[in-house]
Design an enzyme around this catalytic site. Structure first.
Site, PDB file in Angstrom:
ATOM      1  CG  HIS A  65      38.467  56.780  72.548  1.00  0.00           C
ATOM      2  ND1 HIS A  65      39.352  56.811  72.266  1.00  0.00           N
ATOM      3  CD2 HIS A  65      38.122  55.177  72.874  1.00  0.00           C
ATOM      4  CE1 HIS A  65      39.553  56.103  71.203  1.00  0.00           C
ATOM      5  NE2 HIS A  65      38.268  54.797  71.651  1.00  0.00           N
ATOM      6  CG  HIS A  67      34.935  51.400  73.778  1.00  0.00           C
ATOM      7  ND1 HIS A  67      34.295  51.831  72.093  1.00  0.00           N
ATOM      8  CD2 HIS A  67      35.951  51.730  73.868  1.00  0.00           C
ATOM      9  CE1 HIS A  67      35.121  51.682  71.564  1.00  0.00           C
ATOM     10  NE2 HIS A  67      36.864  52.028  72.363  1.00  0.00           N
ATOM     11  CG  LEU A  68      29.503  54.217  78.164  1.00  0.00           C
ATOM     12  CD1 LEU A  68      28.719  55.714  78.143  1.00  0.00           C
ATOM     13  CD2 LEU A  68      29.887  54.482  79.361  1.00  0.00           C
ATOM     14  NE  ARG A  69      32.976  47.251  75.742  1.00  0.00           N
ATOM     15  CZ  ARG A  69      33.457  47.142  74.533  1.00  0.00           C
ATOM     16  NH1 ARG A  69      33.642  47.870  73.649  1.00  0.00           N
ATOM     17  NH2 ARG A  69      35.238  46.991  74.603  1.00  0.00           N
ATOM     18  CG  ASN A  99      33.133  49.381  69.405  1.00  0.00           C
ATOM     19  OD1 ASN A  99      32.328  50.035  70.679  1.00  0.00           O
ATOM     20  ND2 ASN A  99      33.809  48.513  70.052  1.00  0.00           N
ATOM     21  CG  ASP A 159      38.204  53.530  68.518  1.00  0.00           C
ATOM     22  OD1 ASP A 159      39.135  53.360  68.267  1.00  0.00           O
ATOM     23  OD2 ASP A 159      37.689  52.478  69.339  1.00  0.00           O
ATOM     24  CG  ASP A 312      40.468  53.258  73.938  1.00  0.00           C
ATOM     25  OD1 ASP A 312      38.895  52.072  73.781  1.00  0.00           O
ATOM     26  OD2 ASP A 312      41.749  52.362  73.170  1.00  0.00           O
ATOM     27  CG  HIS A 316      37.175  42.661  76.687  1.00  0.00           C
ATOM     28  ND1 HIS A 316      35.637  43.071  75.701  1.00  0.00           N
ATOM     29  CD2 HIS A 316      37.648  44.058  76.240  1.00  0.00           C
ATOM     30  CE1 HIS A 316      36.122  43.520  74.576  1.00  0.00           C
ATOM     31  NE2 HIS A 316      37.652  44.342  75.232  1.00  0.00           N
TER      32      HIS A 316
END
Length: 444
Positions: A65, A67-69, A99, A159, A312, A316
């Protein structure tokens, strides 16, 4: 089952005095990307020697899980910067959440992510496909096309959003059975969490912040385990966070439902008491819960109810967190700190041994994701994806420990034990002496 190529030809390495899973010290000879030999007093002329005295050898960590964006949000993270962060934390494989912009809901996008990971070379980047088109929850995405693409996607998730419609969730569970896929659900009833800002409880009442009730998570999990049982499919529950959720998963497993679950490092250690300072680094979805929930998820991980730890990792930019609490984005970076947090929350408390850590942070996530060549044991003939970990005394976690593009870590200034000293990805050095190499496999 899938395997991922690596662009670098690895040089021979001789690791001296490592302690696999904190057991007896051994030497390990790494050749052609595999563990060629394990024993004592090994020699290999021309090999680079790594002194691992006092270091614990673990299989390369696998994060189900992340997030590599990229594509679309490169100001927060890229596949390259996220891969560097992963290597710094001892990871050799990450599953990239969909996402992005465009959303990873087609074969073309997941193949692009796969290629970016191969080009970076620090870890295997395995894309996760979206369940619904644009993650809008209205119609199924191209699940079959992504499964049969070069990325060979086996995990699908919206997700960040719950697959709230029960008919769509049922259809998704039925569809992925054809290629042994799994639906990874973000369990959050959207109606029960409208405007929610933190965990619903005593602290939210004192602070006057809209509460996020535990039942919003638990009700979706309860529905979905029944759907998975009904259609005979695999369900995975993302970032489980409440005591009630642990009870539901335990009940479902006793019934024989094919359900697995993950917990994040931050839900193993941090509580909603931290929100009192309105520091947006502690704003996350699902929210930090009560101490009772922390204890319950620790016990669930220890007894096998919860299968894995997943970060996760959610980068940001500074402006998304340096604002008032209500306007701040949800999410925390976690790749660099995960192993150290598990060390504190689970190993130092005696709830897990290092063999258990290897299971919940390497073998089991690779198995759930159906990714061959990842999460393999430290055995002769297996791929040389491993980390050498120093179980050192706690020291403050600082921005110098962060190797990605964003700094929204909840642990800055907090003392954490341990340090990743070396990471090998299929025989290629990515971290040496605690430093991420500028180019994988190339060091002074």
């Amino acid at each position: 089952m899938m395997s991922a190529p690596h662009p670098v030809t690895p040089a021979p390495l001789l690791i001296r005095g490592a302690a696999p899973l904190a057991g007896e010290r051994v030497d390990m000879l790494i050749e052609d990307g595999v563990i060629a030999e394990i024993g004592s007093g090994l020699r290999r002329p021309g090999a680079t020697v790594i002194d691992a005295d006092g270091l614990i050898a673990l299989p390369g960590l696998v994060d189900l899980h992340t997030h590599l964006r990229e594509p679309g949000f490169e100001h927060a993270e890229t596949v390259l910067t996220g891969s560097r962060a992963a290597a710094a934390g001892g990871y050799t494989t990450v599953f990239a959440m969909p996402n992005t912009s465009p959303v990873a809901d087609t074969a073309g996008v997941v193949e692009q992510e796969l290629a970016l990971g191969e080009a970076a070379g620090y870890v295997t980047v395995q894309p996760i496909g979206a369940v619904t088109v644009g993650q809008r929850g209205e119609s199924l995405a191209e699940l079959g096309a992504m499964a049969h693409s070069r990325a060979k996607v086996r995990v699908f998730s919206d997700d960040g959003f719950c697959v709230w419609d029960p008919l769509i969730m049922r259809r998704a569970l039925e569809y992925v059975k054809a290629f042994d896929g799994v639906i990874a659900q973000h369990a959050q009833d959207p109606r029960l969490t409208e405007g929610a800002q933190m965990n619903e409880g005593a602290v939210s009442a004192e602070l006057g912040l809209a509460g996020w009730p535990a039942v919003a998570e638990e009700s979706i999990i309860a529905r979905d385990v029944l759907l998975a049982e009904h259609v005979g499919s695999r369900l995975h529950v993302c970032h489980l966070s409440t005591a009630g959720s642990v009870d539901i998963i335990r009940w479902a497993k006793r019934r024989g439902v094919a359900v697995t679950a993950e917990v994040t490092p931050h839900h193993l250690l941090l509580t909603d008491e931290l929100v009192r300072g309105y520091d947006a680094r502690y704003k996350v979805n699902p929210p930090l819960r009560r101490d009772e929930d922390v204890q319950a998820v620790r016990e669930g991980l220890a007894d096998g109810t919860i299968d894995i730890v997943a970060t996760d990792h959610a980068p940001h930019p500074a402006e998304a967190k340096a604002c008032e609490w209500q306007a701040a984005a949800n999410g925390m970076v976690g790749l660099e700190s995960a192993l150290r947090v598990v060390h504190e929350a689970m190993v130092d408390t005696g709830m897990l041994g290092w063999d258990d850590v290897a299971r919940v942070m390497s073998a089991a996530p690779a198995r759930i994701g159906r990714l061959a060549g990842a999460g393999t044991p430290l055995s002769e003939g297996e791929p040389a994806s491993l980390t050498l970990y120093d179980p050192a005394a706690p020291r403050p976690f600082t921005t110098a420990d962060l190797r990605g593009r964003s700094e929204n870590s909840p642990y800055l200034g907090r003392a954490l034990p341990g340090e990743v000293r070396v990471t090998l990805h299929r025989g290629v050095l990515t971290v040496i002496d605690g430093d991420v190499l500028e180019t994988p496999g190339v060091h002074a």
